[in-house]
Scaffold this motif. Sequence first.
Motif, PDB file in Angstrom:
ATOM      1  N   ALA A 129       0.834  -1.068  -0.198  1.00 49.08           N
ATOM      2  CA  ALA A 129      -0.164   0.019  -0.029  1.00 49.08           C
ATOM      3  C   ALA A 129       0.801   1.225   0.205  1.00 49.08           C
ATOM      4  N   GLY A 130       1.962   1.212   0.969  1.00 50.09           N
ATOM      5  CA  GLY A 130       2.867   2.444   0.771  1.00 50.09           C
ATOM      6  C   GLY A 130       3.451   2.693  -0.592  1.00 50.09           C
ATOM      7  N   LEU A 131       3.880   1.665  -1.098  1.00 53.85           N
ATOM      8  CA  LEU A 131       4.516   1.748  -2.638  1.00 53.85           C
ATOM      9  C   LEU A 131       3.677   2.475  -3.434  1.00 53.85           C
ATOM     10  N   LEU A 132       2.090   1.698  -3.432  1.00 56.51           N
ATOM     11  CA  LEU A 132       1.165   2.422  -4.449  1.00 56.51           C
ATOM     12  C   LEU A 132       0.946   3.792  -4.163  1.00 56.51           C
ATOM     13  N   GLY A 133       0.937   4.104  -2.970  1.00 54.04           N
ATOM     14  CA  GLY A 133       0.413   5.614  -2.671  1.00 54.04           C
ATOM     15  C   GLY A 133       1.667   6.510  -2.783  1.00 54.04           C
ATOM     16  N   LEU A 134       2.983   5.900  -2.237  1.00 51.24           N
ATOM     17  CA  LEU A 134       3.830   7.011  -2.574  1.00 51.24           C
ATOM     18  C   LEU A 134       4.496   7.172  -3.972  1.00 51.24           C
ATOM     19  N   SER A 135       4.381   6.037  -4.790  1.00 50.34           N
ATOM     20  CA  SER A 135       4.635   6.229  -6.161  1.00 50.34           C
ATOM     21  C   SER A 135       3.820   7.129  -6.845  1.00 50.34           C
ATOM     22  N   GLY A 136       2.298   6.815  -6.551  1.00 53.62           N
ATOM     23  CA  GLY A 136       1.467   7.793  -7.210  1.00 53.62           C
ATOM     24  C   GLY A 136       1.615   9.304  -6.680  1.00 53.62           C
ATOM     25  N   TRP A 137       2.070   9.613  -5.493  1.00 50.74           N
ATOM     26  CA  TRP A 137       2.378  11.121  -4.652  1.00 50.74           C
ATOM     27  C   TRP A 137       3.670  11.401  -5.752  1.00 50.74           C
ATOM     28  N   PHE A 138       4.656  10.493  -5.912  1.00 47.82           N
ATOM     29  CA  PHE A 138       5.974  11.002  -6.582  1.00 47.82           C
ATOM     30  C   PHE A 138       6.031  11.331  -7.815  1.00 47.82           C
ATOM     31  N   ILE A 139       5.135  10.241  -8.568  1.00 49.72           N
ATOM     32  CA  ILE A 139       4.745  10.672 -10.090  1.00 49.72           C
ATOM     33  C   ILE A 139       4.092  12.069 -10.231  1.00 49.72           C
ATOM     34  N   SER A 140       2.969  12.285  -9.372  1.00 51.40           N
ATOM     35  CA  SER A 140       2.334  13.513  -9.610  1.00 51.40           C
ATOM     36  C   SER A 140       3.209  14.742  -9.182  1.00 51.40           C
ATOM     37  N   ALA A 141       4.103  14.449  -8.220  1.00 51.41           N
ATOM     38  CA  ALA A 141       4.935  15.671  -7.744  1.00 51.41           C
ATOM     39  C   ALA A 141       5.796  15.924  -8.745  1.00 51.41           C
ATOM     40  N   CYS A 142       6.471  14.971  -9.393  1.00 50.68           N
ATOM     41  CA  CYS A 142       7.395  15.319 -10.591  1.00 50.68           C
ATOM     42  C   CYS A 142       6.614  15.705 -11.715  1.00 50.68           C
ATOM     43  N   ALA A 143       5.251  15.610 -11.923  1.00 47.27           N
ATOM     44  CA  ALA A 143       4.694  16.239 -13.111  1.00 47.27           C
ATOM     45  C   ALA A 143       4.462  17.341 -12.758  1.00 47.27           C
ATOM     46  N   VAL A 144       3.782  17.660 -11.548  1.00 48.48           N
ATOM     47  CA  VAL A 144       3.789  19.261 -11.317  1.00 48.48           C
ATOM     48  C   VAL A 144       5.161  20.149 -10.883  1.00 48.48           C
ATOM     49  N   ALA A 145       6.144  19.389 -10.666  1.00 44.90           N
ATOM     50  CA  ALA A 145       7.175  20.111 -10.802  1.00 44.90           C
ATOM     51  C   ALA A 145       7.858  20.311 -11.891  1.00 44.90           C
ATOM     52  N   GLY A 146       7.782  19.518 -12.934  1.00 43.56           N
ATOM     53  CA  GLY A 146       8.088  19.634 -14.195  1.00 43.56           C
ATOM     54  C   GLY A 146       7.361  20.855 -14.875  1.00 43.56           C
ATOM     55  N   ALA A 147       6.252  20.950 -14.675  1.00 46.71           N
ATOM     56  CA  ALA A 147       5.269  21.897 -15.179  1.00 46.71           C
ATOM     57  C   ALA A 147       5.728  23.492 -14.722  1.00 46.71           C
ATOM     58  N   ALA A 148       6.296  23.475 -13.618  1.00 46.27           N
ATOM     59  CA  ALA A 148       6.486  24.890 -12.850  1.00 46.27           C
ATOM     60  C   ALA A 148       7.895  25.085 -13.436  1.00 46.27           C
ATOM     61  N   THR A 149       8.378  26.466 -13.387  1.00 45.87           N
ATOM     62  CA  THR A 149       9.453  27.095 -13.837  1.00 45.87           C
ATOM     63  C   THR A 149      10.565  27.285 -12.811  1.00 45.87           C
ATOM     64  N   PHE A 150      11.593  26.786 -12.972  1.00 47.61           N
ATOM     65  CA  PHE A 150      12.472  26.787 -11.850  1.00 47.61           C
ATOM     66  C   PHE A 150      12.119  26.085 -10.731  1.00 47.61           C
ATOM     67  N   SER A 151      11.723  24.987 -10.706  1.00 46.95           N
ATOM     68  CA  SER A 151      11.228  24.202  -9.670  1.00 46.95           C
ATOM     69  C   SER A 151      12.373  23.657  -8.713  1.00 46.95           C
ATOM     70  N   SER A 152      12.193  23.747  -7.448  1.00 46.99           N
ATOM     71  CA  SER A 152      13.479  23.131  -6.586  1.00 46.99           C
ATOM     72  C   SER A 152      13.075  21.834  -5.915  1.00 46.99           C
ATOM     73  N   PHE A 153      12.103  20.847  -6.669  1.00 52.95           N
ATOM     74  CA  PHE A 153      11.601  19.692  -6.326  1.00 52.95           C
ATOM     75  C   PHE A 153      12.811  18.746  -6.324  1.00 52.95           C
ATOM     76  N   SER A 154      13.033  18.138  -5.467  1.00 55.07           N
ATOM     77  CA  SER A 154      14.285  17.013  -4.983  1.00 55.07           C
ATOM     78  C   SER A 154      13.406  15.602  -5.228  1.00 55.07           C
TER      79      SER A 154
END
Length: 529
Positions: A33-58
């Motif tokens: 369950a943690g892998l499912l939830g964290l993977s979804g969060w990670f992919i979404s966070a990467c997508a949001v960070a990629g859409a933002a300019t000069f994102s500092s997402f690690s």
Amino acid sequence: MSSSRSPNGRGRRAGSLAAGGLVLAVVAELSSAGLLGLSGWFISACAVAGAATFSSFSYIAPSGGVRAFALARVAGNYSKRLVLHAAALRRVAIARAGLFDRATATDRAQADGLWSGELLDRSMADADSAGMALIEWTTPVAVTAALTAGAVLAVEVSTSLAPAAVLAVGVVAMSVIAHRTPGTAGEAEQHTRKALRAEIVTAVDAWPEIASLGAAEQLAARTTARCTRLDTAREGAGRRRHRTALATGLIGTATVTATAATASAPDAPTFVFVALLSLGVLAQAEQLANAADARATAQAAHRRLTGSVPLGVSDTTVPEMRSWFTEQGIGFADYALPPTALRPGRELGATVARGATLVVTGRSGSGKSTLLRALASSLRQAADGRDSRPAVVAVAADDHLFTGTLGSNWRLADAALTDDEIDELLAELRLNDSGLTATTSVGPGGRQLSGGELRRVYLGRALARRPEVLIVDEPTTGLDDRTARHVLGVLANLRDTTVVIALHDVPVYLEADGRVTRLPLDHTSQEAP
């Protein structure tokens, strides 16, 4: 005996393994369950960070968490399978050992006929069901409870109390529906299938007799009716499973929707995390329906295994008698014929010297089988504590063979028997004339053997035990005159074994043997000595 070999020691080790397996199962599912939830969060966070300019997402820490959950999931699943199956097999072994302990502890007056072959087969299956309940019932319930608690806490921390409460209510509702009517249709289907299988096997075995009676059409109609009942039972079980799956699916869908609607997520990745985590928990909760069926099966098996009398066993109480067991032979007295006998109210007694033969005679219904069963039970009690070879072996008219080879059945009497020794005993009983050897397959219940062969196979297994007293009910059933005379001669010549047999009458060739004594039970026979 050391504690590790005692029943309590085995039970403690099985309990420890079961607890460890449940912990590993919880860890594996929480990691999933943690892998499912964290993977979804990670992919979404990467997508949001990629859409933002000069994102500092690690991405380093989240990706490390995904890998950690993945490794924990793989290791947990592998470990839980090993440990849970080991614990379940230990439970099965303990249940089987308890079954035989119970049979051993049964009062001797009730033991004869109590543990028939068919009943033993069913009891062994019940022991398997009770042992495997750890995997099929306990583990899914424990995992669902732990996963729900963890997910509710994670959702509350990530968002608010409302979506966490909705998720908890949804899982509880699915659990209630899954456990509402477990096992009812499945048990009906199982009983109907068993009745149909018994009907078909009987029809195949008795087909010549059925054809000669002209009963083929009636049998076909009855079998068709049983098939219809089986189809009805299957449809009922299918409808129940379908309704349960539909209800739990609708509740799961509504729960995910309500959880997402009430989640006041601060950002899109958190919303995806909550939604996917809820899906994982509800998918696990859907397994509770199968767990409920396994629970009902295990509980029914446990009731049959621990009941005072096994389910389906008829009354096997035998009349009491006073008996004795000495080096010179056996004897009994004060035996009152049962009310069902043709000659009730009369007390009987007899003594039989070691190596001699007592033939109990009488018509059908005169009480021969009841007398032999009572004598076997009484002599076993009288012989308790003896350290010599096996005291009493009884061969009932409806004895049982287990599926397998002839040798595997005879080695139940003596595990050290070799194939050559078995073949020698087969030759002594003239079973080799039929081509039987130690490796011959007997089929389910011995159905591949004729009636006469079965009687001699039962007798040979008893002889392999080399008892001090051999009690045989109708040893010549199904035998031609020549073979019957030979078998009775083998029994009469067991010089170191006291033999008690039941026959309708004493053959002429045995009457001249001074070591053969007759005990008549019916009105037409001469008075007993």
